[in-house]
Design an enzyme around this catalytic site. Structure first.
Site, mmCIF file in Angstrom:
data_model
loop_
_atom_site.group_PDB
_atom_site.id
_atom_site.type_symbol
_atom_site.label_atom_id
_atom_site.label_comp_id
_atom_site.label_asym_id
_atom_site.label_seq_id
_atom_site.Cartn_x
_atom_site.Cartn_y
_atom_site.Cartn_z
ATOM 1 C CE1 TYR A 1 -3.396 -2.658 0.269
ATOM 2 C CE2 TYR A 1 -3.687 -2.167 2.593
ATOM 3 C CZ TYR A 1 -4.040 -2.880 1.467
ATOM 4 O OH TYR A 1 -5.049 -3.810 1.557
ATOM 5 C CG PHE A 19 -14.422 0.952 -7.004
ATOM 6 C CD1 PHE A 19 -13.140 1.144 -7.492
ATOM 7 C CD2 PHE A 19 -14.807 -0.338 -6.617
ATOM 8 C CE1 PHE A 19 -12.257 0.072 -7.614
ATOM 9 C CE2 PHE A 19 -13.928 -1.410 -6.741
ATOM 10 C CZ PHE A 19 -12.650 -1.205 -7.241
ATOM 11 C CG PHE A 46 -13.549 -2.674 -1.962
ATOM 12 C CD1 PHE A 46 -12.471 -1.842 -1.688
ATOM 13 C CD2 PHE A 46 -13.537 -3.385 -3.155
ATOM 14 C CE1 PHE A 46 -11.400 -1.729 -2.576
ATOM 15 C CE2 PHE A 46 -12.479 -3.282 -4.053
ATOM 16 C CZ PHE A 46 -11.408 -2.445 -3.757
ATOM 17 N N PRO A 47 -15.731 -2.019 2.523
ATOM 18 C CG PRO A 47 -15.147 -1.162 4.635
ATOM 19 C CD PRO A 47 -14.548 -1.734 3.383
ATOM 20 N N GLY A 84 -18.058 0.188 -0.274
ATOM 21 C CA GLY A 84 -18.223 0.048 -1.721
ATOM 22 C C GLY A 84 -16.897 0.075 -2.465
HETATM 23 N N1 NAP Z 1 -7.643 -7.861 0.935
HETATM 24 C C1 NAP Z 1 -7.837 -7.118 -0.129
HETATM 25 O O1 NAP Z 1 -7.770 -7.554 -1.269
HETATM 26 C C2 NAP Z 1 -8.166 -5.655 0.067
HETATM 27 C C3 NAP Z 1 -8.578 -4.873 -1.037
HETATM 28 C C4 NAP Z 1 -8.906 -3.548 -0.796
HETATM 29 C C5 NAP Z 1 -8.823 -3.018 0.484
HETATM 30 N N2 NAP Z 1 -8.408 -3.787 1.529
HETATM 31 C C6 NAP Z 1 -8.372 -3.282 2.931
HETATM 32 O O2 NAP Z 1 -9.708 -2.944 3.287
HETATM 33 C C7 NAP Z 1 -9.741 -1.596 3.754
HETATM 34 C C8 NAP Z 1 -11.100 -0.997 3.429
HETATM 35 O O3 NAP Z 1 -11.325 -0.947 2.033
HETATM 36 P P1 NAP Z 1 -11.056 0.371 1.186
HETATM 37 O O4 NAP Z 1 -10.398 1.414 2.020
HETATM 38 O O5 NAP Z 1 -10.378 -0.036 -0.071
HETATM 39 O O6 NAP Z 1 -12.500 0.820 0.722
HETATM 40 P P2 NAP Z 1 -13.749 1.448 1.514
HETATM 41 O O7 NAP Z 1 -13.475 1.491 2.978
HETATM 42 O O8 NAP Z 1 -14.952 0.771 1.012
HETATM 43 O O9 NAP Z 1 -13.791 2.917 0.932
HETATM 44 C C9 NAP Z 1 -12.753 3.841 1.104
HETATM 45 C C10 NAP Z 1 -13.115 5.073 0.291
HETATM 46 O O10 NAP Z 1 -14.243 5.710 0.900
HETATM 47 C C11 NAP Z 1 -13.893 7.053 1.276
HETATM 48 N N3 NAP Z 1 -14.505 7.279 2.595
HETATM 49 C C12 NAP Z 1 -14.180 6.703 3.786
HETATM 50 N N4 NAP Z 1 -14.998 7.145 4.775
HETATM 51 C C13 NAP Z 1 -15.840 8.014 4.173
HETATM 52 C C14 NAP Z 1 -16.930 8.816 4.664
HETATM 53 N N5 NAP Z 1 -17.299 8.781 5.952
HETATM 54 N N6 NAP Z 1 -17.593 9.610 3.784
HETATM 55 C C15 NAP Z 1 -17.239 9.652 2.471
HETATM 56 N N7 NAP Z 1 -16.231 8.914 1.951
HETATM 57 C C16 NAP Z 1 -15.530 8.110 2.798
HETATM 58 C C17 NAP Z 1 -12.388 7.115 1.297
HETATM 59 O O11 NAP Z 1 -11.939 8.390 0.910
HETATM 60 P P3 NAP Z 1 -11.381 9.471 1.981
HETATM 61 O O12 NAP Z 1 -9.922 9.204 2.113
HETATM 62 O O13 NAP Z 1 -11.702 10.772 1.335
HETATM 63 O O14 NAP Z 1 -12.147 9.279 3.253
HETATM 64 C C18 NAP Z 1 -12.002 6.071 0.237
HETATM 65 O O15 NAP Z 1 -12.015 6.668 -1.055
HETATM 66 C C19 NAP Z 1 -8.560 -0.939 3.010
HETATM 67 O O16 NAP Z 1 -8.188 0.303 3.559
HETATM 68 C C20 NAP Z 1 -7.523 -2.018 3.116
HETATM 69 O O17 NAP Z 1 -6.927 -1.998 4.405
HETATM 70 C C21 NAP Z 1 -8.079 -5.106 1.333
#
Ligand code: NAP
Length: 310
Positions: free
Chosen positions: A84, A241, A236-237, A239
């Site tokens: 990352y 994207f 992606f909790p 979504g």
């Molecule tokens: N094992 C795997 O293959 C895999 C793949 C992907 C991710 N992950 C892990 O899972 C974690 C969670 O997934 P993710 O971060 O990819 O996706 P996510 O939590 O579904 O979404 C993150 C996105 O949402 C935005 N966001 C967060 N809180 C918000 C809010 N309250 N209001 C509006 N926008 C908000 C963030 O932007 P801002 O920065 O602007 O808040 C970012 O663009 C990752 O951080 C990573 O540690 C693992």
């Protein structure tokens, strides 16, 4: 929501003989691997360098502040990976700089498996089994830890998990656990068959698959985690994207005077006592908003609205 003090005791069939007993003593916490107590609302570190892949870099001091604030507000489970990094900002280095010396009880989960070359914008392949030890050692170094709390093997690409064997690679991690470099093992982006294959080799403390509360996929895997006392930390909790524009979620949010991200997170926590939320953010306001979602109490009716696809 599950009542407090709900014991989850795994059955032994077809799994590794070492029994892992997990007790959920209250709904806000989960004992990872049976012995690492974490708040069920944690933080994903993938978005620390930038909110989106290829998007503008976050300000370094701001994201260091996000990490410090997270811990100040009770976050004790951070999900990261050595791959990352964007724009010269790397999640592991940011975590180490902001939080080392680490507060006792902070659980840092990391994952190995994907290969990302020095000039690749994102992982482009898989490390062979022979590359996993080096990747674990890299995480130890970058995080400045003697032992990693939780290491997921992350096979596959971005498409639906396949049933390719993960036995050879998971066995390497099991050996590193025996050597004391890793406390608990997890698997990420796996099918139920792959989870069972891993469980036959060593205890699995956590699963991390793509999942959000509006998606019915992975129900079987979630049930297996509940049965065996395994944490399920959806990636992606929110979504992944962009925050989903979904009228079911908006309706529930309006009923609770909450935001859509808060309902997506509260919905996950309400769905199963083994779910650990790890929303990713580089924004302090979003962090605080997301953490506050742990206080929302959704009803069974809310959940059925969220889960019922149009
Ligand atoms: N094992 C795997 O293959 C895999 C793949 C992907 C991710 N992950 C892990 O899972 C974690 C969670 O997934 P993710 O971060 O990819 O996706 P996510 O939590 O579904 O979404 C993150 C996105 O949402 C935005 N966001 C967060 N809180 C918000 C809010 N309250 N209001 C509006 N926008 C908000 C963030 O932007 P801002 O920065 O602007 O808040 C970012 O663009 C990752 O951080 C990573 O540690 C693992």
């Amino acid at each position: 929501m599950a009542a407090s003090c709900q014991p989850i005791v795994p059955s032994r069939s077809a799994r590794h003989s070492e029994v892992m007993t997990t007790e959920i003593t209250e709904e806000r916490h989960f004992d990872l691997g049976g012995d690492l107590r974490v708040a069920r609302m944690g933080l994903g570190a993938m978005r620390l360098p930038a909110s989106t892949r290829g998007g503008p870099a976050h300000d370094r001091d701001t994201v260091l502040g996000v990490l410090s604030r997270a811990v100040e507000l009770g976050v004790d489970h951070i999900d990261t990976a050595a791959f990352y990094h964007q724009h010269g900002l790397a999640a592991n280095e940011l975590i180490r700089t902001a939080l080392n010396p680490y507060p006792s009880g902070l659980v840092i989960a990391t994952k190995v498996g994907p290969y990302r070359g020095p000039d690749d914008p994102y992982p482009t392949g898989q490390l062979p089994a022979s590359g996993l030890r080096g990747e674990v050692e890299r995480n130890l170094r970058e995080l400045d830890r003697d032992r990693l709390d939780l290491v997921y093997l992350r096979p596959g690409g971005l498409d639906t998990p396949m049933d390719e064997s993960i036995a050879e690679r998971f066995s390497v991690l099991a050996e590193l656990r025996e050597e004391g470099l890793i406390r608990h093992l997890g698997v990420s982006h796996v099918s139920l068959t792959q989870l069972e294959e891993a469980q036959a080799i060593a205890p699995v403390a956590a699963v991390q698959n793509r999942f959000d509360v509006t998606r019915p996929e992975d129900t079987d895997l979630l049930k297996a985690c509940e049965r065996d006392g395994i944490a399920y930390a959806p990636y992606f909790p929110l979504g992944g994207f962009g925050i989903p524009d979904d009228e079911r979620v908006t309706a529930v949010a309006a009923r609770h005077g909450a935001t859509v991200p808060q309902i997506l997170l509260a919905g996950l926590l309400a769905l199963s006592p083994v779910i650990l939320a790890i929303p990713g953010t580089g924004s302090r306001a979003h962090l605080e908003e997301n953490l506050a979602a742990a206080d929302l109490r959704l009803t069974a009716e809310d959940l059925s609205v969220l889960r019922n696809r149009p």
